[in-house]
Design a protein around this motif. Structure first.
Motif, mmCIF file in Angstrom:
data_model
loop_
_atom_site.group_PDB
_atom_site.id
_atom_site.type_symbol
_atom_site.label_atom_id
_atom_site.label_comp_id
_atom_site.label_asym_id
_atom_site.label_seq_id
_atom_site.Cartn_x
_atom_site.Cartn_y
_atom_site.Cartn_z
ATOM 1 N N PHE A 1 0.823 -1.212 0.000
ATOM 2 C CA PHE A 1 0.000 0.000 0.000
ATOM 3 C C PHE A 1 0.858 1.264 0.000
ATOM 4 O O PHE A 1 0.637 2.186 -0.792
ATOM 5 N N ILE A 2 1.874 1.310 0.868
ATOM 6 C CA ILE A 2 2.689 2.519 0.981
ATOM 7 C C ILE A 2 3.504 2.754 -0.286
ATOM 8 O O ILE A 2 3.627 3.895 -0.760
ATOM 9 N N GLU A 3 4.067 1.685 -0.863
ATOM 10 C CA GLU A 3 4.823 1.832 -2.115
ATOM 11 C C GLU A 3 3.934 2.412 -3.214
ATOM 12 O O GLU A 3 4.384 3.271 -3.999
ATOM 13 N N HIS A 4 2.714 1.953 -3.286
ATOM 14 C CA HIS A 4 1.784 2.459 -4.301
ATOM 15 C C HIS A 4 1.567 3.957 -4.132
ATOM 16 O O HIS A 4 1.566 4.714 -5.119
ATOM 17 N N GLU A 5 1.394 4.401 -2.883
ATOM 18 C CA GLU A 5 1.165 5.823 -2.626
ATOM 19 C C GLU A 5 2.423 6.656 -2.908
ATOM 20 O O GLU A 5 2.332 7.770 -3.431
ATOM 21 N N LEU A 6 3.596 6.124 -2.569
ATOM 22 C CA LEU A 6 4.848 6.831 -2.862
ATOM 23 C C LEU A 6 5.048 6.986 -4.363
ATOM 24 O O LEU A 6 5.455 8.050 -4.854
ATOM 25 N N GLU A 7 4.753 5.920 -5.098
ATOM 26 C CA GLU A 7 4.917 5.972 -6.559
ATOM 27 C C GLU A 7 3.968 6.986 -7.173
ATOM 28 O O GLU A 7 4.349 7.748 -8.082
ATOM 29 N N LYS A 8 2.715 7.019 -6.682
ATOM 30 C CA LYS A 8 1.751 8.007 -7.191
ATOM 31 C C LYS A 8 2.237 9.430 -6.962
ATOM 32 O O LYS A 8 1.998 10.319 -7.779
#
Length: 561
Positions: free
Chosen positions: A115-122
């Motif tokens: 979840f956190i990686e997805h938000e960082l990438e966005k």
């Protein structure tokens, strides 16, 4: 699906310096253990032994930043990974004395990293920053440092509020993984914009941007390693950057460092449903078909076991895949006020009067509940103390016969000029917001003289068997706990709500095709009508009843079948 188990860990202590202190020296925003659940307490973020070990090992590494080189496998990372004596010290520490802690961090990372990686990438930030949360909290949502930083990202209260996290007596969004991650990403983005260097940005995240800004200016340096060579930053702050780099290197290639067979937790998943203000989490558990422990684990940011009553609506988290069930059950949710009991052990010198004052009870109620004829108390004796408790149940979908039983307890109150919901609630000893929900009112102020209010109040005489209830006939009823109990009265007597007619006396002669029926405990007009195959309206008409309330011991005329 989130696990309800939480773990102690050797997480990084946050040395943030940009907190606000009150006049008495306490740090603003200190969190309290408001949820009475042993699995949802705030957890210490680091042991003293681990901290002492780290600082001792760091002090033995010599000059900071000497022989700092870019690693040869930099293509594995999107954060600037370097190696030097301080980084190598942490690589060794994590593989030896702190191996067990690091294995726990890796296992828990499975829940949050996707979840956190997805938000960082966005957001366009390095995905390796996901491991910043690892060294901050060990991926414990309720991690709590000695400087009173809280949550996965260890926000101080002042910084959390600055980045739009709601922190009050009902909610602490520093503990919410979704909200706190959004705020951490915004904060890290701002720090990188200011310093233009990720080592400095994460150092500022720990120490506060003012500390780093002033240090760079004082020593005329432009990078973290040159700043760390000076005795300006505390060692607790200096350790932050090499510790993060070592955590990234091991987490991205755990097998290389001997971390095999890690039992990674399942990714955090959940659905959301919008509910009304003040909905208790046990009601959320009922509509979503799960237990309250799981709902608490999903909504750890809620500090009082209910959604905030000061917000119009709240998106509460429920188990993944349960949203349709919860939506359909919401219309069938009914609540009632029941009487629970706690135990009070009489202490020497206590009197009935002092105990009643402590629990806001009247003497008659306390004596009656305990079957006492005298107010003389013996130290060491246990008393049963009644208190109001709110319970919930689901009515079968579309089964209106169940509602008929509830309607047997209907009282209609015509509002007089000058009356308020508050006055009416006190008169009938029911919570104000139950009256609002029973009648579909917009607020406690939306009433007018001449309007009739429906009140659903079960016979208070049944309180002798511990079953007095105030019943709800409308859906989506949300009530604040504790409710006002009819056992609690300032008048010194147990209030009893009675029907206008208890039934006709048995001296009245009746036709031969009718019988007398003595009302039993637990009877209602609906259950009697079903038993004798006649309508409730007929029973009311025959017995001159003006409401559906009946009482055990009353006699009713019933037509023979």
């Amino acid at each position: 699906m989130i696990s309800s188990a939480l773990f102690l860990s050797g997480c990084a202590i946050n040395e943030k310096s940009d907190y606000l202190a009150t006049k008495d020296g306490n740090i603003e925003g200190a969190a309290d253990n408001d949820i009475n659940d042993p699995d949802l307490k705030y957890l210490s973020s680091e042991s003293d032994a681990d901290l002492d070990e780290e600082l001792r090992a760091l002090s033995e590494t010599g000059e900071w930043g000497e022989d700092t080189t870019i690693t040869g496998v930099e293509q594995l990372f999107d954060f600037p990974v370097v190696t030097n004596k301080q980084v190598e010290m942490y690589l060794n520490l994590f593989q030896t004395s702190q191996r067990r802690s690091f294995e726990s961090w890796l296992a828990r990372s499975g829940k949050y990293v996707p979840f956190i990686e997805h938000e960082l990438e966005k957001a366009g930030l390095p995905k390796d920053l996901v491991y910043l949360s690892m060294i901050e909290s060990g991926y414990s949502q309720r991690a709590y440092s000695r400087s009173r930083a809280v949550g996965l990202w260890q926000f101080m209260a002042a910084t959390g509020k600055q980045y739009n996290l709601k922190i009050d007596s009902y909610i602490d969004q520093r503990i919410d993984p979704e909200e706190s991650t959004a705020s951490a990403i915004a904060y890290l983005g701002d720090l990188y914009k200011e310093f233009g260097d990720w080592h400095l940005a994460v150092a500022a995240y720990n120490a506060g941007p003012g500390k780093i800004r002033n240090g760079l200016k004082r020593y005329q340096v432009d990078n973290f390693w040159d700043l760390a060579q000076h005795k300006y930053l505390h060692l607790e702050t200096k350790r932050y950057v090499p510790k993060l780099i070592a955590a990234i290197m091991i987490s991205r290639q755990p097998e290389r460092y001997g971390f095999t067979n890690i039992a990674y937790e399942e990714p955090l998943t959940y659905d959301k449903i919008q509910v009304e203000p003040g909905m208790p989490l046990d009601a959320v558990a009922i509509i979503s078909g799960t237990n309250v422990r799981e709902i608490k684990a999903l909504n750890q940011e809620l500090r009082r076991g209910k959604t905030p009553p000061n917000k119009v609506g709240y998106s509460v988290k429920i188990p993944a895949g349960s949203r349709s069930l919860a939506m359909s059950n919401l219309d069938n949710l009914h609540s009632y006020v029941s009487t629970g009991y706690k135990t009070h052990t009489i202490k020497r010198g206590e009197t009935i009067a002092s105990i009643c004052r402590k629990y806001n009870l009247n003497t008659t109620a306390l004596l009656k509940v305990n079957n006492l004829r005298s107010s003389n108390l013996k130290p060491g004796t246990n008393l049963r103390v009644p208190y109001p408790m709110v319970k919930y149940q689901l009515l079968p979908d579309g089964d209106l016969s169940n509602l008929a039983a509830y309607n047997d307890n209907l009282i209609l109150h015509k509002i007089q000029s000058g009356e308020t919901i508050s006055k009416i609630a006190k008169k009938y000893k029911v919570p104000q917001n139950m009256i609002v929900s029973w009648n579909g009112l917009k607020s406690v102020h939306s009433i007018r003289a001449g309007q009739q209010l429906a009140l659903f109040i079960e016979d208070a005489n049944k309180s002798t068997s511990g079953t007095r209830r105030i019943l709800a006939s409308t859906s989506k009823l949300i009530i604040d706990q504790p409710a006002t109990s009819a056992l609690v009265s300032s008048s010194g007597a147990i209030p009893t709500l009675t029907a206008q007619k208890k039934g006709l006396p048995d001296e009245v002669s009746i036709p031969s095709d009718y019988n007398w029926y003595k009302v039993q405990d637990g009877d209602s007009l609906w259950t009697i009508s079903r038993r004798f195959n006649i309508s409730a309206d007929s029973i009311r008409e025959l017995n001159n009843l003006k409401s559906n309330l009946i009482h055990p011991g009353s006699r009713l005329i019933i037509r023979k079948g």
